[in-house]
Motif scaffolding. Sequence first.
Motif, PDB file in Angstrom:
ATOM      1  N   LYS A 158       0.836  -1.215   0.000  1.00 17.63           N
ATOM      2  CA  LYS A 158       0.000   0.000   0.000  1.00 17.63           C
ATOM      3  C   LYS A 158       0.865   1.258   0.000  1.00 17.63           C
ATOM      4  O   LYS A 158       0.564   2.234  -0.686  1.00 17.63           O
ATOM      5  CB  LYS A 158      -0.934  -0.010   1.214  1.00 17.63           C
ATOM      6  CG  LYS A 158      -2.018  -1.066   1.128  1.00 17.63           C
ATOM      7  CD  LYS A 158      -2.898  -1.066   2.361  1.00 17.63           C
ATOM      8  CE  LYS A 158      -3.937  -2.166   2.278  1.00 17.63           C
ATOM      9  NZ  LYS A 158      -4.755  -2.288   3.499  1.00 17.63           N
ATOM     10  N   PHE A 159       1.951   1.235   0.758  1.00 16.86           N
ATOM     11  CA  PHE A 159       2.886   2.360   0.793  1.00 16.86           C
ATOM     12  C   PHE A 159       3.490   2.593  -0.587  1.00 16.86           C
ATOM     13  O   PHE A 159       3.567   3.727  -1.069  1.00 16.86           O
ATOM     14  CB  PHE A 159       3.982   2.071   1.830  1.00 16.86           C
ATOM     15  CG  PHE A 159       5.144   3.009   1.780  1.00 16.86           C
ATOM     16  CD1 PHE A 159       5.053   4.284   2.317  1.00 16.86           C
ATOM     17  CD2 PHE A 159       6.348   2.622   1.194  1.00 16.86           C
ATOM     18  CE1 PHE A 159       6.135   5.157   2.276  1.00 16.86           C
ATOM     19  CE2 PHE A 159       7.428   3.483   1.145  1.00 16.86           C
ATOM     20  CZ  PHE A 159       7.316   4.755   1.682  1.00 16.86           C
ATOM     21  N   LEU A 160       3.927   1.513  -1.251  1.00 17.16           N
ATOM     22  CA  LEU A 160       4.532   1.636  -2.577  1.00 17.16           C
ATOM     23  C   LEU A 160       3.527   2.149  -3.599  1.00 17.16           C
ATOM     24  O   LEU A 160       3.872   2.950  -4.473  1.00 17.16           O
ATOM     25  CB  LEU A 160       5.095   0.290  -3.023  1.00 17.16           C
ATOM     26  CG  LEU A 160       6.282  -0.253  -2.218  1.00 17.16           C
ATOM     27  CD1 LEU A 160       6.618  -1.669  -2.660  1.00 17.16           C
ATOM     28  CD2 LEU A 160       7.488   0.662  -2.351  1.00 17.16           C
ATOM     29  N   LYS A 161       2.309   1.689  -3.514  1.00 18.23           N
ATOM     30  CA  LYS A 161       1.266   2.118  -4.462  1.00 18.23           C
ATOM     31  C   LYS A 161       1.062   3.630  -4.383  1.00 18.23           C
ATOM     32  O   LYS A 161       0.905   4.308  -5.404  1.00 18.23           O
ATOM     33  CB  LYS A 161      -0.037   1.385  -4.164  1.00 18.23           C
ATOM     34  CG  LYS A 161      -1.150   1.702  -5.155  1.00 18.23           C
ATOM     35  CD  LYS A 161      -2.414   0.939  -4.820  1.00 18.23           C
ATOM     36  CE  LYS A 161      -3.536   1.326  -5.767  1.00 18.23           C
ATOM     37  NZ  LYS A 161      -4.801   0.636  -5.423  1.00 18.23           N
ATOM     38  N   LYS A 162       1.098   4.189  -3.169  1.00 21.00           N
ATOM     39  CA  LYS A 162       0.915   5.635  -3.001  1.00 21.00           C
ATOM     40  C   LYS A 162       2.076   6.429  -3.598  1.00 21.00           C
ATOM     41  O   LYS A 162       1.912   7.570  -4.004  1.00 21.00           O
ATOM     42  CB  LYS A 162       0.795   5.975  -1.507  1.00 21.00           C
ATOM     43  CG  LYS A 162      -0.496   5.518  -0.877  1.00 21.00           C
ATOM     44  CD  LYS A 162      -0.489   5.830   0.605  1.00 21.00           C
ATOM     45  CE  LYS A 162      -1.699   5.242   1.296  1.00 21.00           C
ATOM     46  NZ  LYS A 162      -1.631   5.394   2.769  1.00 21.00           N
ATOM     47  N   ARG A 163       3.272   5.818  -3.638  1.00 22.08           N
ATOM     48  CA  ARG A 163       4.466   6.518  -4.128  1.00 22.08           C
ATOM     49  C   ARG A 163       4.782   6.214  -5.591  1.00 22.08           C
ATOM     50  O   ARG A 163       5.790   6.654  -6.106  1.00 22.08           O
ATOM     51  CB  ARG A 163       5.665   6.124  -3.259  1.00 22.08           C
ATOM     52  CG  ARG A 163       5.556   6.588  -1.821  1.00 22.08           C
ATOM     53  CD  ARG A 163       6.730   6.105  -1.001  1.00 22.08           C
ATOM     54  NE  ARG A 163       8.006   6.604  -1.487  1.00 22.08           N
ATOM     55  CZ  ARG A 163       8.550   7.769  -1.151  1.00 22.08           C
ATOM     56  NH1 ARG A 163       7.896   8.573  -0.314  1.00 22.08           N
ATOM     57  NH2 ARG A 163       9.717   8.140  -1.620  1.00 22.08           N
ATOM     58  N   LYS A 164       3.923   5.471  -6.248  1.00 16.27           N
ATOM     59  CA  LYS A 164       4.184   5.043  -7.627  1.00 16.27           C
ATOM     60  C   LYS A 164       4.095   6.228  -8.586  1.00 16.27           C
ATOM     61  O   LYS A 164       3.054   6.848  -8.727  1.00 16.27           O
ATOM     62  CB  LYS A 164       3.161   3.968  -8.015  1.00 16.27           C
ATOM     63  CG  LYS A 164       3.418   3.321  -9.352  1.00 16.27           C
ATOM     64  CD  LYS A 164       2.388   2.216  -9.587  1.00 16.27           C
ATOM     65  CE  LYS A 164       2.515   1.674 -10.986  1.00 16.27           C
ATOM     66  NZ  LYS A 164       1.433   0.699 -11.275  1.00 16.27           N
ATOM     67  N   PRO A 165       5.190   6.583  -9.274  1.00 16.41           N
ATOM     68  CA  PRO A 165       5.186   7.717 -10.207  1.00 16.41           C
ATOM     69  C   PRO A 165       4.295   7.461 -11.426  1.00 16.41           C
ATOM     70  O   PRO A 165       3.952   6.319 -11.747  1.00 16.41           O
ATOM     71  CB  PRO A 165       6.656   7.843 -10.628  1.00 16.41           C
ATOM     72  CG  PRO A 165       7.426   7.169  -9.534  1.00 16.41           C
ATOM     73  CD  PRO A 165       6.542   6.051  -9.069  1.00 16.41           C
ATOM     74  N   GLU A 166       3.925   8.530 -12.112  1.00 15.51           N
ATOM     75  CA  GLU A 166       3.004   8.451 -13.246  1.00 15.51           C
ATOM     76  C   GLU A 166       3.529   7.568 -14.369  1.00 15.51           C
ATOM     77  O   GLU A 166       2.761   6.874 -15.032  1.00 15.51           O
ATOM     78  CB  GLU A 166       2.722   9.859 -13.796  1.00 15.51           C
ATOM     79  CG  GLU A 166       1.777  10.682 -12.942  1.00 15.51           C
ATOM     80  CD  GLU A 166       0.380  10.092 -12.855  1.00 15.51           C
ATOM     81  OE1 GLU A 166      -0.152   9.673 -13.909  1.00 15.51           O
ATOM     82  OE2 GLU A 166      -0.179  10.022 -11.749  1.00 15.51           O
TER      83      GLU A 166
END
Length: 201
Positions: free
Chosen positions: A157-165
């Motif tokens: 969930k943390f990685l998903k929030k930080r995933k660049p465009e």
Amino acid sequence: MQIVRHSEQTLKTVLISKNPALVAQYEKLDAGERRLMNEAFLPNSDLFGPITLHSKSDWINSHPEAPQDFEEFFNDPYRKTPSAEKHSIYIQCIGSLGNTRSVSEEYVKWLKGYCEAFFYGLTVKLLEPVPVSATKCSFRINDDTQNLQIHAGQILKFLKKRKPEDAFCVVGITMIDLYPRDSWNFVFGQASLTDGAGEVD
């Protein structure tokens, strides 16, 4: 003790596609690339060497999975493919990866080079490293090992929030143990095929 070994014909049947688009790609390979592919299936190849199972608790025995050949993988509706807009692999370091900063940087440099070679054609980028506390994930101390462990699902969930465009996917790496749920002792990694995020320890 049990040894799992697959024949050259079995490997070719499972791994080489008959899809016309992919066959056309095979035909474009130069002589060196063809030789490399063919050597992968030889009995003495390191790529598909025999697997030794030492006990019933080994992963293959204790977590049986349905077999999947290349055609099933290629036609999986959930399989993501890179595009002009989503063409970058991002690596997110979580916590320290070595005893010193230089060791951590060397490890990440090696990992970046490996990803660039293995996923040829995609761009590999590094996100700024973060401490474990920045993830705000649940953690525990393993009763058996006394090691710190962090919750794998919450890291996703943390990685998903930080995933660049422009990200095809984002991969988190950490030297800290992971656990997927309270009933599990540990897990080596976890990924989401739909969110394009994963982590390994």
